[in-house]
Motif scaffolding. Structure first.
Motif, PDB file in Angstrom:
ATOM      1  N   VAL A   1      -0.240   2.163  11.762  1.00 58.94           N
ATOM      2  CA  VAL A   1       0.256   2.854  10.572  1.00 58.94           C
ATOM      3  C   VAL A   1       1.627   3.468  10.853  1.00 58.94           C
ATOM      4  O   VAL A   1       2.599   3.225  10.134  1.00 58.94           O
TER       5      VAL A   1
ATOM      6  N   SER B   1       4.466   0.851  11.938  1.00 60.98           N
ATOM      7  CA  SER B   1       4.926  -0.024  10.855  1.00 60.98           C
ATOM      8  C   SER B   1       5.761   0.752   9.832  1.00 60.98           C
ATOM      9  O   SER B   1       6.735   0.232   9.296  1.00 60.98           O
ATOM     10  N   LEU B   2       5.414   2.019   9.594  1.00 63.98           N
ATOM     11  CA  LEU B   2       6.215   2.809   8.653  1.00 63.98           C
ATOM     12  C   LEU B   2       7.559   3.185   9.265  1.00 63.98           C
ATOM     13  O   LEU B   2       8.582   3.189   8.578  1.00 63.98           O
TER      14      LEU B   2
ATOM     15  N   ARG C   1       4.147  10.695   2.868  1.00 64.32           N
ATOM     16  CA  ARG C   1       3.329   9.496   3.057  1.00 64.32           C
ATOM     17  C   ARG C   1       3.651   8.519   1.929  1.00 64.32           C
ATOM     18  O   ARG C   1       3.799   8.926   0.778  1.00 64.32           O
ATOM     19  N   PRO C   2       3.724   7.229   2.232  1.00 65.86           N
ATOM     20  CA  PRO C   2       3.968   6.292   1.135  1.00 65.86           C
ATOM     21  C   PRO C   2       2.766   6.271   0.191  1.00 65.86           C
ATOM     22  O   PRO C   2       1.639   6.484   0.625  1.00 65.86           O
ATOM     23  N   SER C   3       3.043   6.033  -1.073  1.00 70.04           N
ATOM     24  CA  SER C   3       1.935   5.956  -2.027  1.00 70.04           C
ATOM     25  C   SER C   3       1.821   4.548  -2.583  1.00 70.04           C
ATOM     26  O   SER C   3       0.868   4.228  -3.269  1.00 70.04           O
ATOM     27  N   ASN C   4       2.791   3.710  -2.288  1.00 70.21           N
ATOM     28  CA  ASN C   4       2.822   2.373  -2.880  1.00 70.21           C
ATOM     29  C   ASN C   4       2.883   1.314  -1.789  1.00 70.21           C
ATOM     30  O   ASN C   4       3.631   1.463  -0.820  1.00 70.21           O
ATOM     31  N   PRO C   5       2.096   0.231  -1.952  1.00 68.48           N
ATOM     32  CA  PRO C   5       2.111  -0.825  -0.929  1.00 68.48           C
ATOM     33  C   PRO C   5       3.411  -1.629  -0.878  1.00 68.48           C
ATOM     34  O   PRO C   5       3.566  -2.447   0.029  1.00 68.48           O
ATOM     35  N   VAL C   6       4.307  -1.413  -1.816  1.00 70.56           N
ATOM     36  CA  VAL C   6       5.577  -2.133  -1.772  1.00 70.56           C
ATOM     37  C   VAL C   6       6.567  -1.272  -0.987  1.00 70.56           C
ATOM     38  O   VAL C   6       7.142  -0.326  -1.508  1.00 70.56           O
ATOM     39  N   LEU C   7       6.767  -1.614   0.275  1.00 67.26           N
ATOM     40  CA  LEU C   7       7.525  -0.712   1.147  1.00 67.26           C
ATOM     41  C   LEU C   7       9.027  -0.763   0.921  1.00 67.26           C
ATOM     42  O   LEU C   7       9.758   0.083   1.424  1.00 67.26           O
ATOM     43  N   ILE C   8       9.521  -1.763   0.146  1.00 65.48           N
ATOM     44  CA  ILE C   8      10.955  -1.719  -0.177  1.00 65.48           C
ATOM     45  C   ILE C   8      11.255  -0.511  -1.072  1.00 65.48           C
ATOM     46  O   ILE C   8      12.409  -0.148  -1.242  1.00 65.48           O
ATOM     47  N   TRP C   9      10.201   0.119  -1.596  1.00 63.92           N
ATOM     48  CA  TRP C   9      10.415   1.310  -2.417  1.00 63.92           C
ATOM     49  C   TRP C   9      10.117   2.591  -1.646  1.00 63.92           C
ATOM     50  O   TRP C   9      10.089   3.678  -2.227  1.00 63.92           O
TER      51      TRP C   9
ATOM     52  N   THR D   1      -3.791   8.953  -2.986  1.00 65.31           N
ATOM     53  CA  THR D   1      -2.372   8.673  -3.191  1.00 65.31           C
ATOM     54  C   THR D   1      -1.658   8.198  -1.930  1.00 65.31           C
ATOM     55  O   THR D   1      -0.439   8.088  -1.923  1.00 65.31           O
TER      56      THR D   1
ATOM     57  N   TYR E   1      -0.821   5.331   0.917  1.00 63.94           N
ATOM     58  CA  TYR E   1      -0.889   3.940   1.347  1.00 63.94           C
ATOM     59  C   TYR E   1      -0.678   3.921   2.865  1.00 63.94           C
ATOM     60  O   TYR E   1       0.352   4.373   3.356  1.00 63.94           O
ATOM     61  N   TYR E   2      -1.649   3.417   3.610  1.00 60.54           N
ATOM     62  CA  TYR E   2      -1.591   3.510   5.071  1.00 60.54           C
ATOM     63  C   TYR E   2      -0.916   2.328   5.761  1.00 60.54           C
ATOM     64  O   TYR E   2      -0.758   2.334   6.974  1.00 60.54           O
ATOM     65  N   ASN E   3      -0.542   1.324   5.017  1.00 62.26           N
ATOM     66  CA  ASN E   3       0.188   0.184   5.593  1.00 62.26           C
ATOM     67  C   ASN E   3      -0.491  -0.427   6.815  1.00 62.26           C
ATOM     68  O   ASN E   3       0.152  -0.779   7.792  1.00 62.26           O
TER      69      ASN E   3
END
Ligand SMILES: [Fe+2]
Lengths: 263, 298
Positions: free
Chosen positions: A49, A52-53, A85-93, B116, B118-120
């Motif tokens: 996790v 990758s982020l 924390r990201p909330s969307n699976p589209v990481l370009i955003w 809310t 996303y753990y990627n």
């Protein structure tokens, strides 16, 4: 029938919290083949996790990464991820707030240009992925009577952006992201507001005169040519509308026009 | 509701993915591929990389799709999640499906989003009745919105849930029975998970519901050890396919015949010719199996 003992039930909420916060330890319900938790095993997920982020941020902000160095960037990215924390699976955003995060990060006070470098890189990415659109054909201007030109309002091309800055952000990005030029040659006293365009598929960055930047910001917030020219003249009394407009047109920054203001 | 009109494809190449090897598409390989036109069965893309509005990614994918069949592989839908599916995300998948007419669409038996965050990562799910019901509901929803069958990929796992009451195989079988979805059998995932769970990959594969499988995955893994010193394989996709995984693959093909087979190489991505060489290695195994088949028939 009463159960003799209950198995530890592991929820997604607890699993997720333990991923982000290693201080919470290894969840009891996540076990190895012997039925007992194993920190190394759970750490694979933690690592996936976070790493990758961090990589996603590094891909969006390669100049910031190069300026700070791999190690510092990784630590900084971790601090950012903990807060955002990201909330969307589209990481370009993912990572829009990184510029303001840098600006508010006390240890980086001595590098005030980092915020604007990050803003440029975010704008670059938005341009890269923006909706495809034909650029405005300047020939269409010929049909407008000269007296009406001042009232013309343009539509921004979806891949166009202006990043205003007091710092040489294009030099910093050119050297650190595109490996073009020498860090030692960068003069930090030079302001480089930039125009980002993508007439077809390749993103281009152009340094703007401060008055042209002011003009661009004005027309993209809905001002007419006449109003934008006034704004630009306040920045530089030598501003000429014809030069500035041809700069925007030839770079493909505009998508179309609305001919007249509503009466 | 069904329309009588056949969709008119905008692409030169038919949508169907052949029973041949394919490769994961990487942006840095596209120019090379379009120029050299390698003899390869299909390309697979991670759907999330093409969810921007326009620009180079879509231009590249359109050019590739014009000359190769495509497999669309989602990595972020969180089908195993406790929260409801993200409708917007599902909508974006449906849009890509419509735009690129992929021959195959697949997602994972895993979760990645909770509330809310996303753990990627493809996180494991407990194999119990409540999860089974939820996963089946999610797959029903996906297949309904996308208007097509999906393939569900078996996961690579590093832990098991103490609360699991069903075996992974029974869990997968029951999902296909209830939803009619197909399966994507990732042979490397089988090897990784079975090693990590101290089970036999061969025994797992012998029990796998092969009649449901529409695609195979092969990828590289990284060896490590856990806290107790036991082998811990990491599904890293950062190297060539391991010999042990090739051997399992050969077995699957010899037993069940050719299937579309993807080489996954997502990290430390090599130059295109090296990735193509992996696909060629799979092709050799597929050809041997076909020759043996022909001999058996004649
Ligand atoms: Fe896979």
């Amino acid at each position: 029938m009463a159960q003799v003992f209950s198995l530890p039930r592991l929820s997604a909420a607890d699993f997720g919290d333990a991923l982000i916060n290693p201080d919470l330890g290894t969840p009891e319900g996540a076990v190895g083949p012997d039925g007992f938790p194993d920190v190394q095993r759970f750490n694979v997920y933690r690592n996936n996790v976070i790493v990758s982020l961090c990589e996603a941020l590094g891909e969006t902000y390669p100049s910031v990464k190069a300026l700070l160095g791999e190690e510092y960037f990784a630590a900084l990215a971790r601090a950012f991820i903990a807060e955002h924390r990201p909330s969307n699976p589209v990481l370009i955003w993912y990572g829009e707030e990184f510029a303001s995060f840098l600006a508010a990060f006390p240890p980086l006070k001595a590098y005030p240009y980092l915020e604007d470098v990050a803003r440029l890189e975010w704008a670059w990415l938005q341009s890269y992925h923006a909706k495809d659109c034909e650029v405005f054909d300047p020939a269409a201007l010929a049909s407008i009577p000269p007296a009406d030109l001042g009232g013309v309002r343009f539509r921004r091309h979806p891949a166009t952006a202006i990043v205003a800055s007091e710092w040489p952000i294009w030099d910093l990005v050119r050297v650190n992201r595109f490996k073009d030029g020498e860090q030692s040659q960068i003069d930090l006293s030079v302001a480089q507001p930039v125009l980002i365009v993508r007439p077809e598929f390749d993103v281009d960055v152009r340094i703007l005169e401060p008055s042209h930047a002011a003009f661009g910001v004005a027309i993209f917030s809905g001002a007419s040519l006449g109003e934008a020219a006034e704004t630009a003249l306040e920045v530089d009394s030598g501003f000429t509308l014809a030069d500035c407009l041809s700069n925007f047109l030839s770079n493909g920054a505009l998508a179309g026009l609305q001919i007249k203001e509503p009466a | 509701m069904r329309s009588d009109k056949q969709p008119v494809s905008a692409f030169c190449t038919p949508a169907a993915v052949p029973r041949r090897p394919g490769a994961g598409l990487k942006a840095e390989h596209v120019a090379d591929i379009l120029q050299s036109r390698p003899d390869i069965g299909f390309f697979e893309v991670h759907a999330e990389n093409y969810m921007g509005a326009g620009g180079r990614p879509h231009q590249q994918l359109t050019a590739i799709r014009d000359v190769y069949p495509l497999s669309l592989h989602g990595v972020g839908l969180s089908i195993g999640g406790e929260s409801p599916l993200d409708k917007d995300h599902l909508g974006r998948l449906a849009e890509l499906n419509k735009r690129y007419e992929p021959g195959l669409f697949s997602e994972h038996l895993a979760w990645s989003t909770h509330e809310t965050t996303y753990y990627n990562d493809l996180l494991p799910v407990p194999y119990d009745q409540a999860t089974l019901t939820r996963v089946c509901d999610h797959i029903d929803e996906v297949q309904h919105v996308m208007g097509r069958q999906m393939l569900l990929e078996n996961p690579s796992t590093y832990i098991a849930y103490a609360q699991s009451t069903i075996s992974e195989l029974d869990f997968l079988k029951e999902i296909t029975r209830r939803t009619g979805c197909g399966l994507l059998l990732d042979v490397n995932n089988v090897y990784v998970s079975c090693t990590n769970q101290e089970q036999s990959p061969a025994a797992y594969l012998a029990e796998f519901p092969m009649q449901c499988v529409g695609e195979l995955h092969l990828g590289g893994h990284a060896p490590d050890i856990d806290e107790a010193g036991r082998p811990l394989l990491i599904d890293a996709h950062d190297r060539a396919v391991d010999d042990a995984v090739w051997a399992l693959y050969k077995n699957v093909i010899e037993m069940h015949g050719a299937l579309p087979t993807l080489i996954e190489w997502d990290n430390d991505v090599p130059a295109w010719p090296i990735l193509l060489r992996e696909a060629d290695a799979a092709q050799e195994i597929l050809i041997c199996a076909q020759d043996a088949d022909l001999k058996a028939v004649s």
